[in-house]
Design an enzyme around this catalytic site. Sequence first.
Site, PDB file in Angstrom:
ATOM      1  N   THR A 182     -35.203  78.878  54.781  1.00  7.68           N
ATOM      2  CA  THR A 182     -33.805  78.992  54.345  1.00  7.68           C
ATOM      3  C   THR A 182     -33.747  79.877  53.105  1.00  7.68           C
ATOM      4  O   THR A 182     -34.702  79.899  52.327  1.00  7.68           O
ATOM      5  CB  THR A 182     -33.280  77.583  54.010  1.00  7.68           C
ATOM      6  OG1 THR A 182     -33.168  76.865  55.229  1.00  7.68           O
ATOM      7  CG2 THR A 182     -31.934  77.604  53.312  1.00  7.68           C
ATOM      8  N   ARG A 202     -25.914  70.207  65.367  1.00  4.16           N
ATOM      9  CA  ARG A 202     -26.439  69.598  64.135  1.00  4.16           C
ATOM     10  C   ARG A 202     -26.162  70.528  62.946  1.00  4.16           C
ATOM     11  O   ARG A 202     -26.390  71.721  63.002  1.00  4.16           O
ATOM     12  CB  ARG A 202     -27.938  69.374  64.270  1.00  4.16           C
ATOM     13  CG  ARG A 202     -28.614  68.788  63.003  1.00  4.16           C
ATOM     14  CD  ARG A 202     -29.158  69.863  62.104  1.00  4.16           C
ATOM     15  NE  ARG A 202     -29.946  69.335  60.993  1.00  4.16           N
ATOM     16  CZ  ARG A 202     -30.380  70.080  59.983  1.00  4.16           C
ATOM     17  NH1 ARG A 202     -30.088  71.372  59.928  1.00  4.16           N
ATOM     18  NH2 ARG A 202     -31.084  69.546  59.021  1.00  4.16           N
ATOM     19  N   VAL A 203     -25.654  69.964  61.865  1.00  6.46           N
ATOM     20  CA  VAL A 203     -25.417  70.761  60.660  1.00  6.46           C
ATOM     21  C   VAL A 203     -26.210  70.131  59.519  1.00  6.46           C
ATOM     22  O   VAL A 203     -26.163  68.916  59.332  1.00  6.46           O
ATOM     23  CB  VAL A 203     -23.910  70.805  60.310  1.00  6.46           C
ATOM     24  CG1 VAL A 203     -23.690  71.558  59.008  1.00  6.46           C
ATOM     25  CG2 VAL A 203     -23.117  71.453  61.443  1.00  6.46           C
ATOM     26  N   GLY A 204     -26.952  70.949  58.788  1.00  5.89           N
ATOM     27  CA  GLY A 204     -27.731  70.452  57.649  1.00  5.89           C
ATOM     28  C   GLY A 204     -26.958  70.569  56.349  1.00  5.89           C
ATOM     29  O   GLY A 204     -25.729  70.705  56.323  1.00  5.89           O
ATOM     30  N   ASP A 205     -27.680  70.559  55.257  1.00 12.58           N
ATOM     31  CA  ASP A 205     -27.056  70.588  53.932  1.00 12.58           C
ATOM     32  C   ASP A 205     -26.568  71.981  53.522  1.00 12.58           C
ATOM     33  O   ASP A 205     -25.647  72.109  52.712  1.00 12.58           O
ATOM     34  CB  ASP A 205     -28.057  70.097  52.875  1.00 12.58           C
ATOM     35  CG  ASP A 205     -29.314  70.978  52.843  1.00 12.58           C
ATOM     36  OD1 ASP A 205     -29.857  71.294  53.931  1.00 12.58           O
ATOM     37  OD2 ASP A 205     -29.740  71.371  51.745  1.00 12.58           O
ATOM     38  N   THR A 244     -32.992  73.821  49.490  1.00 12.01           N
ATOM     39  CA  THR A 244     -33.676  74.037  50.772  1.00 12.01           C
ATOM     40  C   THR A 244     -34.537  72.813  51.019  1.00 12.01           C
ATOM     41  O   THR A 244     -35.140  72.272  50.094  1.00 12.01           O
ATOM     42  CB  THR A 244     -34.568  75.295  50.749  1.00 12.01           C
ATOM     43  OG1 THR A 244     -35.426  75.255  51.902  1.00 12.01           O
ATOM     44  CG2 THR A 244     -35.440  75.392  49.506  1.00 12.01           C
ATOM     45  N   GLY A 245     -34.582  72.403  52.280  1.00 12.54           N
ATOM     46  CA  GLY A 245     -35.402  71.226  52.566  1.00 12.54           C
ATOM     47  C   GLY A 245     -34.850  70.490  53.757  1.00 12.54           C
ATOM     48  O   GLY A 245     -34.055  71.043  54.527  1.00 12.54           O
ATOM     49  N   GLY A 280     -32.527  68.792  55.510  1.00  9.35           N
ATOM     50  CA  GLY A 280     -31.090  68.747  55.223  1.00  9.35           C
ATOM     51  C   GLY A 280     -30.463  67.374  55.254  1.00  9.35           C
ATOM     52  O   GLY A 280     -29.585  67.056  54.450  1.00  9.35           O
TER      53      GLY A 280
HETATM   54  N1  ASP Z   1     -31.934  72.683  54.520  1.00  5.00           N
HETATM   55  C1  ASP Z   1     -31.977  73.350  55.803  1.00  5.00           C
HETATM   56  C2  ASP Z   1     -31.369  72.459  56.848  1.00  5.00           C
HETATM   57  O1  ASP Z   1     -31.620  71.292  56.842  1.00  5.00           O
HETATM   58  C3  ASP Z   1     -33.359  73.719  56.209  1.00  5.00           C
HETATM   59  C4  ASP Z   1     -34.209  74.363  55.144  1.00  5.00           C
HETATM   60  O2  ASP Z   1     -33.833  74.422  53.993  1.00  5.00           O
HETATM   61  O3  ASP Z   1     -35.282  74.855  55.479  1.00  5.00           O
HETATM   62  O4  ASP Z   1     -30.690  72.953  57.711  1.00  5.00           O
END
Ligand code: ASP
Length: 327
Positions: free
Chosen positions: A194, A222-225, A244-245, A247
């Site tokens: 990300t 699906r939606v992340g952070d 990033t991480g 989500g």
């Molecule tokens: N945070 C992102 C998500 O969960 C993924 C990532 O940061 O690598 O969609």
Amino acid sequence: MRKLTLTFLAAMLTASAATAATPMLVIHGGAGVIRADLTPEKEKLVRADLEAALKAGYGVLKNGGTSLDAVSKAIVVLEDSPRFNAGKGAVFTHDGRNELDSSIMDGATLRAGAVAGVHHIKNPVLLARAVMEKSPHVFMVGEGAEAFARSVGFEMVDPAYFRTDERWKQLQDVLKSEAKGQKAALGRMIHYGTVGAVALDQAGHLAAATSTGGMTNKRYGRVGDSPIIGAGTYANAKCAVSATGWGEYYIRAVAAHDICARHEYAGKSIEQAAKEVVIDLIPGLGGDGGVIALDAQGNFTTPFNTDGMYRGWVDKDGKIHVAILAD
Ligand code: ASP
């Protein structure tokens, strides 16, 4: 007359104070870098991309441009590179598509824009920005977001544009382990790349933006952070954060806003505030990842609890720095 002169002098001082901030730019290219996967060739290319993004964004700031333009420019460079999980090179969903999410926030005005689940937008960060600037909304998803994009003149790209063989192989590997029932092997390794940026401009204004393809093997919808204001991205007058991480955990922790709140209301330094959320709180819930966080004085921090996090910054002397692993 004397009063007028004093008013004039005061106005001049305010104006020079307003242009006095030393510009700062910090970017990330995702947490979850796996030490073993980092070949020297890959490292070289990634470093060059991060440097190019820093140059693009910092050029804006140096010329007196806005933090909003700086974060947009830096992110476009990373979205266009196939090496990051954003724009070209985004990860694949379970059913083999690329679904892109992005958000942007202007700290000076608290305006924000976000998009999720788009398939035909080359630079999702620019669409997030268009939602902020050209629509009455903050967050648009899927077909509606793309219809809006067309209405404001965005060119649509074929979904094949985003595909890279490396990401396709990653999906096939995850599908194989899933078929073998190795669910525990999923999660920790399947999110990375990300991209995000935070900037402080010469007027002292902060901005933040994030762009992603999400997590490999995510179910469609699906939606992340990353596109969620307050979770993956947040900026106000005192603080700007891009995360990033994993989500799901960053959403539950409302990570980006929580860091800014700890900084602003609890008087914590940006470093301490970010550490409390990224290192003390989220791993305790079972999540992992990292953030870049910047305050209005130009102090910044880049904590993460994964092997590494692609990251870079331009220091107060204009020097470019890039780092990958924890050490
Ligand atoms: N945070 C992102 C998500 O969960 C993924 C990532 O940061 O690598 O969609």
